[in-house]
Design an enzyme around this catalytic site. Structure first.
Site, PDB file in Angstrom:
ATOM      1  N   ASP A  22       1.173  -1.131   0.054  1.00 34.96           N
ATOM      2  CA  ASP A  22      -0.469   0.049  -0.393  1.00 34.96           C
ATOM      3  C   ASP A  22       0.990   1.553   0.076  1.00 34.96           C
ATOM      4  OD1 ASP A  22       0.305   0.897   2.788  1.00 34.96           O
ATOM      5  OD2 ASP A  22      -0.222  -1.071   3.318  1.00 34.96           O
TER       6      ASP A  22
ATOM      7  N   GLU B 159      23.378 -21.586 -18.458  1.00 37.61           N
ATOM      8  CA  GLU B 159      22.318 -20.783 -17.700  1.00 37.61           C
ATOM      9  C   GLU B 159      23.312 -19.723 -17.084  1.00 37.61           C
ATOM     10  OE1 GLU B 159      18.546 -23.591 -16.239  1.00 37.61           O
ATOM     11  OE2 GLU B 159      20.722 -24.272 -14.962  1.00 37.61           O
TER      12      GLU B 159
END
Ligand code: GLA
Length: 632
Positions: free
Chosen positions: A415, A495
């Site tokens: 928030d 990777e």
């Protein structure tokens, strides 16, 4: 109370004072007008000017009336690992509420509501945004009356709330950030993004570059030791990662989630010699060190609980409800907040900690404080939130160089008020790239990309079991703060090489991603196929387009992505196009062939993508404006 700030003469405040002669209550309605930003903040101060004690039963922050129109309501609901799912529905007669009673802003319903005209789209139509800057229980009631008029009331939840106001005392409600646009949802979102970045996030990390981190949680959970953490750090450093974050399990008797919360001293059986040698070794590698804490909580099996059982929210005579085996500390008490401050400040003073992940892993129940009389128990939920803000305020003032990332079982306290202290918030415990598309899509309506904690994690994903290509995971995590949450020791050489490139790319795109204008170009839940978004620098020179498909669609026409926010007459050149997760399209990946388009061609004709063969394909297209206008 956290509230929006003025960066220098940009805001005027209108104060409307209302007086109720009978009770002696005065209400100051405060309107902060940020005219240049199209934002009005609203809050109220309630003052008891009378001679009797008053009891507040409800204290909303804002009331907005829309006398006519045809409105939809958009809000963002969810649950743990599935936060901020967008829901849009036409308003019906009666009252519709968006609320949390959980003591926090919650995974379930975010304190952010949009009322938009029923035909409004991303690019068109009237939209009102209401965002409550509050991290506790909240409530928005949208009422359609018998004549079709709409009234929206937003503020703290009045359920379980009451507040005694003695003569001369005042009560401040949290602030609502309001905006209106006639240009659709993208414009509304961009207004919030800019406003939160510029006028709400107080940390210096709102503008200072933040480090790319690796977090050990999904790599080790509670099972680690110094050697393991150092090995993660060392390997991550070689890939270009800048900070190691030590997650849950480093303190007390914390070997699983049954014990230890509250005991913020090192678990020497895992980290012999304590934190100092570990941090020293990590710093020597050229890496920063960050740490996880969950200050608001306690396990019954902890020294803190054994010595202070009264510091916990419990109802006398009743067995409290535990959740994740933990109870909630009573932050409405100043002595508890003071102790937490000294404990956390002690850690930060003693060790070279440059980042904190501030977690909060359960909701509030048994809301009863031992220090307040029974007729003031209705104040506990709000006093808890005020205690939390006080703690964060004191810590951020003393340690402005420490970056705090908010977290609450993922994104359960995402928030505007938390953003005042935490410039980034872990968006969700769901790190699956495909699930994140929807979570981050919903989050983007109100909150900026720079606030969205997002990591590349291992596959099969720990929350869904799904496997997505590493490149696709990178594209999704780059719509956020970007970092890693995996064991680099389990990566192949190929990777690792891909991660080195990802980090270089993120570095290159950093400003654009963190500060650019964000455009949603489509979401798979609407088109059945792909989610796409675009960042454009404020000078319109740099553009990054990202696309992720969620399933292959055979024999489909070309995917023609209409870009947004470009200069029509400008010339844009492709810097690079990268395609991840589709071996047959490898030839296109890394393509640096310079293709030139006018902005108008890209916006109205579209950028044509090849057939995106395979499950889960990711595309990143970087464009740069090379000429500002086309000679006629
Ligand atoms: C919460 C957080 C996770 C992790 C765990 C640790 O669930 O959201 O990221 O930190 O707690 O217990």
């Amino acid at each position: 109370m956290p509230s929006a700030f003025d960066r220098g003469g940009e805001c005027e405040t209108l104060k409307v004072t209302l007086t109720d002669a009978a009770s002696g209550l005065e209400a100051e309605l405060l309107y902060g007008v940020f005219a240049g930003q199209d934002v009005i903040t609203r809050a109220a101060r309630l003052i008891n000017r009378g001679t009797d004690t008053l009891e507040l039963k409800k204290a909303a922050s804002m009331c907005l009336d829309l006398p006519s129109g045809n409105w939809d309501m958009i809000h963002f609901h969810g649950r743990h690992v599935m936060e901020r799912q967008l829901e849009r529905a036409h308003l019906i007669t009666g009252v519709q509420s968006v609320l949390s009673r959980r003591g926090s802003s919650s995974h379930q319903q975010n304190p952010f509501v949009i009322l938009c005209e029923s035909n409004a789209t991303e690019d068109f139509g009237g939209c009102y945004g209401m965002m409550l800057a509050y991290s506790g229980s909240h409530r928005t009631d949208v009422e359609v009356d018998q004549q079709g008029s709409v009234r929206a009331v937003m503020g703290m939840n009045d359920d379980l709330f009451s507040w005694k106001l003695e003569p001369g005392e005042s009560f401040d409600t949290p602030e609502v950030l309001l905006t209106f646009t006639d240009n659709g949802l993208t414009h509304l979102s961009q207004t919030y993004h800019r406003f939160l970045r510029g006028n709400m996030i107080r940390s210096k990390f709102g503008t200072v570059r933040r480090p790319i981190l690796i977090n050990n949680w999904e790599a080790t959970y509670f099972r680690f030791n110094t050697e393991k953490i150092l090995s993660i750090a060392r390997q991550a450093r070689e890939l270009g990662v800048e900070m190691l974050v030590l997650d849950d399990g480093w303190f007390g008797k914390r070997n699983d989630d049954n014990a230890g919360l509250g005991d913020w001293y090192v678990n020497e059986s895992k980290l012999p010699g304590g934190l100092a040698p570990l941090i020293g070794a990590i710093n020597e590698m050229g890496m920063k060190f960050g740490i996880w804490v969950e200050p608001e909580m306690v396990n019954e099996d902890s020294d803190l609980y054994r010595s202070h059982p009264d510091w916990v929210l419990t109802v006398p005579g009743r067995k409290p409800a535990v959740s994740r085996n933990q109870l909630v500390l009573d932050l409405s008490r100043k002595d508890v907040v003071d102790w937490l401050y000294e404990t956390l400040a002690g850690l930060l003073r003693s060790y070279h900690i440059e980042y904190i992940k501030w977690d909060m892993n359960r909701n509030l129940a048994d809301v009863y404080s031992r220090l307040l009389p029974s007729d003031r128990q209705g104040e506990v939920l709000h006093r808890y939130v005020l205690g939390l803000y006080d703690l964060l305020e004191r810590l951020t003032s003393e340690f402005p160089d420490v970056l705090i990332e908010g977290c609450s079982g993922g994104g359960g306290r995402f928030d505007a008020a938390m953003l005042a202290y935490c410039p980034q918030i872990w968006c969700s415990d769901d790190s699956d790239a495909i699930e994140r598309l929807t979570i981050q899509y919903g989050t983007s309506f109100g909150y900026p990309v720079s606030a969205v904690g997002a990591h590349v994690s291992a596959v099969p994903n720990h929350q869904t079991g799904r496997s997505t290509p590493l490149g696709v995971r990178g594209v999704v995590a780059m719509a956020g703060t970007f970092g890693y949450e995996l064991d680099p020791g389990k990566l192949s050489e190929e990777e690792k090489e891909q991660i080195r490139v990802q980090i270089t790319r993120f570095d290159e795109y950093y400003d654009l991603i963190q500060n650019g204008d964000y455009y949603r170009l489509g979401h798979w839940q609407d088109n059945g196929y792909y989610t796409a978004w675009q960042m454009v620098s404020s000078d319109q020179d740099e553009v990054l387009v990202s696309v992720v498909t969620v399933r292959p669609r055979p024999n489909l026409g070309p995917l023609c992505l209409k870009l947004k926010g470009l200069e029509s007459d400008g010339i844009y050149e492709t810097v690079r196009t990268e395609v991840f997760g589709s071996p047959v399209l490898r030839g296109i990946s890394g393509n640096t062939e310079k293709r030139r388009f006018t902005g108008a061609a890209l916006m109205y004709g579209g950028f044509v993508l090849p057939f995106l063969f395979c499950d889960y394909v990711g595309v990143q297209i970087c464009l740069r404006r090379t000429e500002r206008s086309v000679p006629v």
